[in-house]
Write an enzyme that holds these catalytic residues in place. Structure first.
Site, PDB file in Angstrom:
ATOM      1  N   CYS A 187       0.908  -1.231  -0.104  1.00  0.00           N
ATOM      2  CA  CYS A 187      -0.084  -0.033  -0.247  1.00  0.00           C
ATOM      3  C   CYS A 187       0.758   1.114  -0.099  1.00  0.00           C
ATOM      4  O   CYS A 187       0.515   2.131  -0.856  1.00  0.00           O
ATOM      5  CB  CYS A 187      -1.045  -0.019   0.997  1.00  0.00           C
ATOM      6  SG  CYS A 187      -0.110  -0.054   2.758  1.00  0.00           S
ATOM      7  N   HIS A 233      -2.182   1.208   6.973  1.00  0.00           N
ATOM      8  CA  HIS A 233      -2.564   1.063   5.565  1.00  0.00           C
ATOM      9  C   HIS A 233      -2.968   2.506   5.024  1.00  0.00           C
ATOM     10  O   HIS A 233      -3.358   3.546   5.656  1.00  0.00           O
ATOM     11  CB  HIS A 233      -3.990   0.269   5.454  1.00  0.00           C
ATOM     12  CG  HIS A 233      -4.488  -0.042   3.903  1.00  0.00           C
ATOM     13  ND1 HIS A 233      -3.563  -0.942   3.209  1.00  0.00           N
ATOM     14  CD2 HIS A 233      -5.287   0.260   3.154  1.00  0.00           C
ATOM     15  CE1 HIS A 233      -4.239  -0.873   2.094  1.00  0.00           C
ATOM     16  NE2 HIS A 233      -5.219  -0.251   2.020  1.00  0.00           N
ATOM     17  N   HIS A 245      -5.938   1.433  -4.267  1.00  0.00           N
ATOM     18  CA  HIS A 245      -4.788   0.843  -3.316  1.00  0.00           C
ATOM     19  C   HIS A 245      -4.449  -0.569  -3.489  1.00  0.00           C
ATOM     20  O   HIS A 245      -5.066  -1.288  -3.871  1.00  0.00           O
ATOM     21  CB  HIS A 245      -5.485   0.971  -1.735  1.00  0.00           C
ATOM     22  CG  HIS A 245      -6.725   0.104  -1.311  1.00  0.00           C
ATOM     23  ND1 HIS A 245      -7.064  -0.323  -0.052  1.00  0.00           N
ATOM     24  CD2 HIS A 245      -7.768  -0.436  -2.174  1.00  0.00           C
ATOM     25  CE1 HIS A 245      -8.337  -0.810   0.011  1.00  0.00           C
ATOM     26  NE2 HIS A 245      -8.589  -0.916  -1.454  1.00  0.00           N
TER      27      HIS A 245
END
Length: 284
Positions: A187, A233, A245
């Site tokens: 990510c 994240h 993402h």
């Protein structure tokens, strides 16, 4: 990017055996050195937290790495890209080379001849850096002696203007913890590659990236390019409602409605959104 006053160990070029000379008086080390800048000579190189350790990030072909200490086949040092420190396999590094271009396609092949039917020998990935030494029509010759399609490289200073468009180039890329390329990416690696390609400084890890931009006000709608953070994240808003993402749910770079992502994370041990940030984009 290289702030020597930081207390973040990921950003401090010191491992006890040796430390960068500018850290003298700040850290303990057996010796203090200027270090030697070397270039990555293979398509991908894992940057590890310790010799034979976990992959923390990856370096790309042609990127430069400042070696501070070298022993037992591993080099400790600092990546020029973002100041991140760690260990790499020494044999994957060569002499410092000044690149002239970078790979602006998701990946490109290195051909033995400037012909599309020539069997390519290896591939390198988006963000890799090369030194162009000659022009061969639809191909350019690089310092290794290989040929690269002209359409796949841009001058070193050329940049994109839309991070979401860059992330879209990597759509479908397999998820890989610590990955930084079309071969595999995580990510924060996706966010970093997207922002760097637009000429915007960006650290490697999601907790570091939360220092970027400004917080969105309560109720302020998302705009394309906003960053959304959960604990551990991060993703980029492609529109007011959709996120792009790299994530372990899809095991790939994927688009996902922000409401679905938020509900899924809420139902897991990740929790709710921790931060929403707006960047000053190049075309703003």
């Amino acid at each position: 990017m290289n702030d020597m006053s930081t207390t973040d160990q990921r950003m401090i070029p010191a491992n006890g055996h040796a430390a960068a000379f500018e850290l003298k008086g700040q850290v303990e080390a057996a010796r203090f050195v200027k270090g030697t800048v070397k270039s990555v000579k293979q398509p991908l190189l894992n940057l590890m937290d310790e010799p034979r350790g976990k992959r923390a990030s990856q370096l790309l072909f042609g990127e430069r790495f400042r070696v501070i200490d070298e022993r037992d086949g591993y080099a400790f040092g600092q990546a020029e890209r973002d100041g991140y420190c760690g260990y790499v396999v020494s044999g994957a590094l060569g002499g410092e080379e000044q690149p002239s271009h970078w790979v602006a396609a998701p990946a490109t092949h290195l051909y033995p001849k400037p012909e599309i039917k020539a069997p390519p020998e290896v591939a390198i990935f988006f963000g890799s850096q090369v030194k162009v030494v000659a022009d061969h029509g639809d191909f350019v010759k690089i310092a290794t002696g290989h040929f690269v399609p002209r359409a796949h490289v841009q001058p070193l200073k050329a940049r994109f203007s839309d991070p979401v468009g860059v992330a879209d180039l990597l759509l479908g890329t397999p998820y890989l913890w610590g990955g930084s390329s079309r071969w595999g990416i995580d990510c924060s690696g996706l966010v970093q590659m997207a922002l760097l390609a637009c000429g915007m400084e960006c650290p490697r890890d999601s907790d570091q990236q939360r220092s970027l931009g400004r917080d969105l006000h309560h109720g302020e709608p998302y705009l394309r390019g906003d960053l959304v953070f959960w604990d551990g994240h991060v993703g980029i808003m492609a529109s007011e409602d959709v996120l792009i993402h790299a994530n372990a749910h899809h095991m790939a770079v994927a688009y996902e409605p922000i409401t679905e992502a938020r509900n899924r994370f809420r139902d897991s041990n990740v929790g709710d959104i921790a931060a929403k940030k707006r960047l000053k984009l190049p075309d703003n």
